[in-house]
Design a protein around this motif. Structure first.
Motif, short mmCIF file in Angstrom:
data_model
loop_
_atom_site.label_atom_id
_atom_site.label_comp_id
_atom_site.label_asym_id
_atom_site.label_seq_id
_atom_site.Cartn_x
_atom_site.Cartn_y
_atom_site.Cartn_z
N CYS A 99 -1.65 3.04 -7.35
CA CYS A 99 -1.12 3.83 -6.22
C CYS A 99 -0.36 2.99 -5.19
O CYS A 99 0.35 3.55 -4.35
CB CYS A 99 -2.25 4.61 -5.55
SG CYS A 99 -3.48 3.60 -4.69
N VAL A 100 -0.53 1.68 -5.23
CA VAL A 100 0.17 0.80 -4.27
C VAL A 100 0.73 -0.39 -5.03
O VAL A 100 0.04 -1.00 -5.86
CB VAL A 100 -0.79 0.30 -3.17
CG1 VAL A 100 -0.08 -0.72 -2.27
CG2 VAL A 100 -1.31 1.46 -2.33
N ASN A 101 1.98 -0.74 -4.74
CA ASN A 101 2.60 -1.94 -5.31
C ASN A 101 2.31 -3.12 -4.37
O ASN A 101 2.94 -3.25 -3.32
CB ASN A 101 4.10 -1.74 -5.47
CG ASN A 101 4.78 -2.89 -6.20
OD1 ASN A 101 4.35 -4.05 -6.10
ND2 ASN A 101 5.84 -2.60 -6.93
N LEU A 102 1.36 -3.95 -4.74
CA LEU A 102 0.96 -5.04 -3.85
C LEU A 102 2.03 -6.11 -3.70
O LEU A 102 2.05 -6.83 -2.69
CB LEU A 102 -0.34 -5.67 -4.34
CG LEU A 102 -1.61 -4.83 -4.19
CD1 LEU A 102 -2.85 -5.63 -4.57
CD2 LEU A 102 -1.76 -4.30 -2.77
N GLN A 103 2.93 -6.21 -4.66
CA GLN A 103 4.02 -7.17 -4.51
C GLN A 103 4.95 -6.77 -3.36
O GLN A 103 5.43 -7.61 -2.60
CB GLN A 103 4.81 -7.27 -5.83
CG GLN A 103 4.01 -7.77 -7.01
CD GLN A 103 3.41 -9.15 -6.77
OE1 GLN A 103 4.03 -10.01 -6.14
NE2 GLN A 103 2.20 -9.36 -7.28
N VAL A 104 5.19 -5.47 -3.23
CA VAL A 104 6.01 -4.97 -2.12
C VAL A 104 5.28 -5.17 -0.79
O VAL A 104 5.87 -5.61 0.20
CB VAL A 104 6.34 -3.47 -2.33
CG1 VAL A 104 7.05 -2.90 -1.11
CG2 VAL A 104 7.21 -3.29 -3.58
N VAL A 105 3.97 -4.86 -0.78
CA VAL A 105 3.18 -5.03 0.44
C VAL A 105 3.18 -6.50 0.86
O VAL A 105 3.30 -6.81 2.05
CB VAL A 105 1.74 -4.54 0.22
CG1 VAL A 105 0.88 -4.83 1.46
CG2 VAL A 105 1.72 -3.06 -0.10
N LYS A 106 3.06 -7.40 -0.10
CA LYS A 106 2.97 -8.83 0.20
C LYS A 106 4.20 -9.35 0.93
O LYS A 106 4.10 -10.23 1.79
CB LYS A 106 2.76 -9.61 -1.10
CG LYS A 106 2.47 -11.09 -0.90
CD LYS A 106 2.18 -11.78 -2.23
CE LYS A 106 1.88 -13.26 -2.01
NZ LYS A 106 1.58 -13.93 -3.31
N LYS A 107 5.37 -8.81 0.61
CA LYS A 107 6.60 -9.26 1.27
C LYS A 107 6.62 -8.91 2.74
O LYS A 107 7.20 -9.63 3.56
CB LYS A 107 7.82 -8.63 0.57
CG LYS A 107 8.03 -9.15 -0.85
CD LYS A 107 9.21 -8.45 -1.52
CE LYS A 107 9.39 -8.94 -2.95
NZ LYS A 107 10.52 -8.26 -3.65
N LYS A 108 5.99 -7.77 3.10
CA LYS A 108 6.00 -7.32 4.50
C LYS A 108 4.75 -7.76 5.25
O LYS A 108 4.82 -8.17 6.41
CB LYS A 108 6.13 -5.80 4.54
CG LYS A 108 7.42 -5.25 3.98
CD LYS A 108 7.48 -3.73 4.10
CE LYS A 108 8.78 -3.17 3.58
NZ LYS A 108 8.83 -1.68 3.67
N GLU A 109 3.60 -7.63 4.59
CA GLU A 109 2.31 -7.90 5.24
C GLU A 109 1.43 -8.72 4.31
O GLU A 109 0.54 -8.18 3.63
CB GLU A 109 1.61 -6.58 5.61
CG GLU A 109 2.35 -5.71 6.60
CD GLU A 109 2.31 -6.27 8.03
OE1 GLU A 109 1.68 -7.33 8.22
OE2 GLU A 109 2.91 -5.65 8.92
#
Length: 346
Positions: free
Chosen positions: A250-260
């Motif tokens: 449900c969440v792409n952690l690679q995308v999250v990692k770039k921001k937060e």
């Protein structure tokens, strides 16, 4: 204006729902309480509608066919009008003094926002919760004071390290309703353990957090038919797997990692906890089918995100629950038993 919507999913809750609802009514007319009767076969509907007659400006009742806990949360979120949203299970309750303190802060933030739309208010309030073994007069408090600054509006960049016992569960969270809707969180029906999805999926949509070091939520432990009862968890392993699979996708952690990056790290550790629990339950079952299910789950993760797979399997807690052979199985289950006694989570 309603500052908080409290949603109380109920299924055959006649024996304990009054304690829950009475604790919420102490917040007064600034909140709404949505009681979702999920196709109960006892007197839940009658009790809920009696409350609605007595408190028509505070309590609403939704009667629906049985769809499970997640279905009740979904319907409550669809109907909510409060600025903030809180799920309270029908056998749990809130502490009066802590609720008063929370309401004071929520009112203050919302009133300042009304005066100045540019004023920033929390997307997520976080409070402590209590594992309450009421019948045994034993309680275990979960606080976050080592991981979060108290009474301070902060961002994910400000968070500290969350211990394995400190993950943000539904019990500790009060989200802005708009954040939940923006996240698109929708819980699967006829499935237990969906509170983990609710506590996880909306986090990337949270910008500002506010932690209050108060013991707000009492999580009742002790019913024989409770979903966290170990025997019941083993019987519902298919539902635990379903929740785990949804959390992995449900969440792409690679995308999250770039921001937060700090949030991504926290969410990765949360996934490790969920994978650990699922692994342990499958090891307890210890059948040919359960071992196939365990291997399939790891294979799905590898195909989805090889980097996350390697991290969870070899450098995190979930890797410790994946040790090979009978000795590995025995060590894993023994470690779980120690944690069970220490934290009293079921």
């Amino acid at each position: 204006m309603k500052y908080i919507t409290f949603v109380v999913p109920c299924y055959n809750s006649e024996d304990y729902m009054k304690r829950c609802i009475d604790s919420l009514l102490l917040a007064g007319s600034d909140v709404e309480i949505i009681i979702v009767n999920d196709g109960s076969k006892d007197k839940t509907r009658e009790i809920a509608e009696d409350y609605n007659v007595k408190y028509p400006d505070i309590i609403r009742v939704i009667n629906k066919e049985n769809g499970g806990h997640g279905s009740g949360v979904n319907v409550g979120l669809e109907q909510a009008t409060g600025i903030y949203f809180k799920v309270v299970d029908s056998d749990d309750w809130l502490d009066q003094q802590a609720l008063d303190q929370l309401m004071f802060k929520v009112r203050n933030f919302c009133q300042l926002k009304q005066k100045d739309n540019a004023f920033v208010i929390p997307d997520l309030f976080i409070c402590n919760y209590v594992y309450d073994h009421l019948h045994e007069e034993i309680r275990h408090d979960i606080s976050y004071k080592n991981a979060l600054d108290e009474e301070k509006l902060c961002t994910w960049q400000d968070i500290g390290f969350f211990k394995p016992s400190q993950y943000l569960l539904m019990h500790s969270q009060i989200f802005r309703t708009s954040v939940l809707r923006e996240s698109g969180v929708k819980l699967p029906e006829h499935t237990f353990y969906v509170d983990n999805i609710f506590a996880y999926q909306p986090l990337p949509y949270v910008k500002y957090l506010y932690y209050m070091n108060i013991d707000l939520y009492h999580y009742f432990i002790g019913r024989d038919d409770q979903s966290v009862n170990e025997d019941i968890m083993l019987k519902r392993i298919d539902q635990q797997i379903r929740v785990t699979e949804q959390m992995l996708t449900c969440v792409n952690l690679q995308v999250v990692k770039k921001k937060e990056p700090k949030l991504a790290s926290y969410m990765c550790r949360y996934l490790s906890i969920i994978m650990s629990i699922t692994n342990i339950l499958l090891l307890m079952i210890n059948s040919e089918e359960s071992m196939l299910q365990k291997n399939k789950l790891w294979s799905q993760l590898k195909a989805l995100d090889k980097g996350l797979y390697l991290k969870l399997k070899y450098t995190s807690m979930s890797g410790l629950t994946n040790m090979p052979g009978a000795i590995g199985r025995k060590l894993t289950i023994s470690g779980y038993r120690v944690a069970q006694k220490l934290y009293k989570f079921n």
